[in-house]
Design an enzyme around this catalytic site. Structure first.
Site, PDB file in Angstrom:
ATOM      1  NE  ARG A  88      -2.934  -7.902   7.814  1.00  0.00           N
ATOM      2  CZ  ARG A  88      -3.536  -8.304   8.925  1.00  0.00           C
ATOM      3  NH1 ARG A  88      -4.194  -9.449   8.947  1.00  0.00           N
ATOM      4  NH2 ARG A  88      -3.501  -7.562  10.010  1.00  0.00           N
TER       5      ARG A  88
ATOM      6  CB  CYS B 238      13.848  25.724   2.665  1.00  0.00           C
ATOM      7  SG  CYS B 238      15.074  26.616   3.657  1.00  0.00           S
TER       8      CYS B 238
ATOM      9  CE1 TYR C  64      13.410  31.743   3.620  1.00  0.00           C
ATOM     10  CE2 TYR C  64      12.697  29.460   3.661  1.00  0.00           C
ATOM     11  CZ  TYR C  64      12.900  30.643   2.971  1.00  0.00           C
ATOM     12  OH  TYR C  64      12.593  30.715   1.648  1.00  0.00           O
TER      13      TYR C  64
ATOM     14  NE  ARG D 279      -6.352   0.916  11.570  1.00  0.00           N
ATOM     15  CZ  ARG D 279      -5.138   0.676  11.074  1.00  0.00           C
ATOM     16  NH1 ARG D 279      -4.146   1.483  11.351  1.00  0.00           N
ATOM     17  NH2 ARG D 279      -4.912  -0.371  10.302  1.00  0.00           N
TER      18      ARG D 279
ATOM     19  CG  ASP E 227      11.886  24.480  -3.320  1.00  0.00           C
ATOM     20  OD1 ASP E 227      10.886  23.751  -3.408  1.00  0.00           O
ATOM     21  OD2 ASP E 227      11.857  25.721  -3.403  1.00  0.00           O
TER      22      ASP E 227
ATOM     23  CG  HIS F  44      -4.029  -4.363  11.805  1.00  0.00           C
ATOM     24  ND1 HIS F  44      -2.898  -5.014  11.363  1.00  0.00           N
ATOM     25  CD2 HIS F  44      -3.741  -3.037  11.760  1.00  0.00           C
ATOM     26  CE1 HIS F  44      -1.967  -4.112  11.081  1.00  0.00           C
ATOM     27  NE2 HIS F  44      -2.442  -2.902  11.308  1.00  0.00           N
TER      28      HIS F  44
ATOM     29  CE  LYS G   2      -0.120  -0.211   5.005  1.00  0.00           C
ATOM     30  NZ  LYS G   2      -0.876  -0.663   6.189  1.00  0.00           N
TER      31      LYS G   2
END
Ligand code: PLP
Length: 396
Positions: A231, A322, A275, A143, A324, A175, A45
Site C-alpha cells: 500500500r 501570516c 508581526y 492503532r 494570507d 500496518h 486518502k
C-alpha cells in the site's frame, strides 16, 4: 478564470510524475520475498495527499495500480462517482456509519471487530448479495485493527458470515509502526505476528485474495513485508518515505506549490518585518510579498526559516508567516533581472531547478513531507499538467 489570467497562488500537479512513480514502485516490488507477484495499491486518502483524490487515482490506475486505498467510506464513494471501477479498499469507519452505499458500489471495506462485522452483515443482508470485507489485525501499532486477544472471535464471525453468504473475506492486513526505520526490531516482530494471524485465519477456513502489511517505506526497504500487495501513498507522489534511508529510485515529486509575487519594495536598515518584528533588517534590502499564508496551509513554523524560489533564485522567508501572506528577502546576489511584482514564486517543487522541495519545508518546520503536501491548499487553486516525463525515450 480567463486563460490569460495569472493565478495568485496555485498547486500544480504533474500527473506524469505520479504515473512514473507508480511504475517505478510496481517494478521494484513486483517480486516479493517469496518470488510471487506482488500487486500495488496506490493510497489516495486525504485528497490524494493534497494532489487531488480523483486525478491521483486515475493516474495511478493508468500506471497499473491494481488497487486504490482510501481511509473513509466517503472517499471511496467519491472515486466510484467519478467512474473508478477497480478494486478499492477503505479502512476507517465509526460505529453507526452507513456501509450500504459503499458495499453496493463494490468497495472492499475493513472490519477489525465483531461489532463492525455485525453492522456490515446488516448492510449486506439489506443489499441481498455477498459483499467484500477485509480484516485488519493489530500486530503492534496499537492503532486500528483487532488486538490479538480478539482475533479468534473476529475470525470465527468472519467465517460464519462467509458460510451464510453475507460476504467474502477478500483480504487480511495490518500496518507497521516503524517502517521508516527498516532495521527497527518492531518490523520483524510485526511480520512474525502477521504470519501468525494469517495462520489462524487459514485454520478458521478463510482464504483471502490478498495479505498486506507494507506502506511505502516497507515496500521499498523491507522485501519480507511485501506479501501479496503493498500500500504505497507518499512514494506515489514522489516524496521520500524514509529520508536518509531510501535509496535513490528516481521518484519525481508531483506537486509544485507556487504563487505570484504581489509586491516588491525597499526597506531600510533597522526596519522590522511582519508581526512582532521577529526579523529586523540589518542593512537596506528589498523585500517581496508572497500572497499565501497559513490560511492556505503554509506552516507558520516556517517563519524566518524556510526559503522559496523567486524567478529561479532561493530567497529566505523573513518574519512571521501570516494568515494570507508572508515576506521574503530579495536582497543580495541574484542571477538575471532584479525581482519584480508578478514574478514566479515557487514555495516547493520537484527540486530540479534549485527550488526547495516539500522535504526541505518539512525539515525546516520539524515535520514530515506528508504533512506539508497534505495541508497545503486552502484558497490555492489546483491545476493539473502532464509533462510527459514518463513517455518512452523521454529523459527524466
Ligand atoms: C496512509 C496509509 C498507507 C500509506 O502510507 P505511506 O507511508 O504514505 O506509503 C498505507 N496503509 C495505511 C493503512 C495507511 O493509512
Amino acid at each position: 478564470m480567463s486563460p490569460l489570467a495569472v493565478a495568485r497562488a496555485e498547486i500544480v500537479v504533474d500527473l506524469a510524475a505520479i504515473r512514473h512513480n507508480v511504475r517505478v514502485l510496481r517494478e521494484l516490488v513486483s517480486t516479493g520475498s517469496t518470488g510471487e507477484q506482488v500487486q500495488m495499491m496506490a493510497v489516495v486518502k486525504a485528497d490524494g495527499y493534497g494532489h487531488g483524490l480523483v486525478a491521483s487515482a486515475r493516474a495511478a490506475r493508468e500506471a497499473g495500480a491494481a488497487w486504490i486505498g482510501v481511509a473513509t467510506l466517503d472517499e471511496a464513494l467519491e472515486l466510484r462517482a467519478a467512474g473508478d471501477t477497480g478494486r478499492l479498499l477503505c479502512w476507517l469507519t465509526v460505529p453507526g456509519e452507513d456501509y450500504l452505499p459503499a458495499l453496493e458500489a463494490d468497495v472492499d471495506v475493513t472490519a477489525w471487530s465483531t461489532t463492525e462485522l455485525a453492522e456490515i452483515a446488516a448492510a449486506a443482508a439489506a443489499l441481498g448479495r455477498p459483499v467484500r470485507v477485509q480484516l485488519k489485525v493489530d500486530t503492534g501499532l496499537s492503532r486500528g485493527g483487532a488486538p490479538r486477544c480478539t482475533w479468534a472471535d473476529v475470525l470465527a464471525a468472519a467465517r460464519a458470515g462467509e458460510d451464510e453468504g453475507l460476504w467474502r473475506i477478500t483480504g487480511i492486513w495490518s500496518h507497521l509502526a516503524c517502517s521508516d526505520e527498516p532495521d527497527h526490531p518492531a518490523n520483524a516482530a510485526q511480520e512474525r505476528r502477521f504470519v501468525e494471524a494469517l495462520a489462524a485465519a487459514e485454520q478458521a477456513g478463510l482464504v483471502p485474495e490478498v495479505r498486506h502489511l507494507a506502506n511505502s517505506a516497507a515496500a521499498i526497504l523491507r522485501p519480507s513485508s511485501r506479501f501479496d500487495l503493498v500500500r504505497c501513498g507518499i512514494a506515489c507522489y514522489g516524496l521520500d518515505p524514509a529520508p536518509g534511508v531510501t535509496p535513490d529510485l528516481g521518484l519525481v515529486p508531483a506537486m509544485t506549490a507556487r504563487a505570484t509575487l504581489a509586491l516588491v519594495k525597499d526597506i531600510a536598515a533597522g526596519d522590522g518585518v511582519s508581526y512582532g518584528h521577529t526579523w529586523v533588517a540589518d542593512r537596506p534590502t528589498t523585500v517581496g510579498l508572497v500572497p499565501v499564508g497559513y490560511g492556505d496551509g503554509v506552516p507558520r513554523q516556517a517563519s524566518n526559516i524556510a526559503a522559496v524560489s523567486v524567478a529561479g533564485n532561493r530567497r529566505p522567508v523573513r518574519g512571521r508567516i501570516c494568515m494570507d501572506q508572508f515576506v521574503v528577502d530579495l536582497g543580495g546576489a541574484e542571477q538575471g533581472d532584479p525581482p519584480t511584482a508578478g514574478d514566479d514564486v515557487v514555495l516547493f517543487g520537484a527540486g530540479r531547478d534549485g527550488e526547495p522541495t516539500a522535504q526541505d519545508w518539512a525539515e525546516a518546520c520539524g515535520t514530515i513531507s506528508y504533512e506539508i503536501v497534505t495541508r497545503i491548499g486552502g484558497r490555492m487553486t489546483r491545476r493539473y499538467v502532464d509533462s510527459g516525463l514518463d513517455s518512452p525515450g523521454r529523459p527524466l
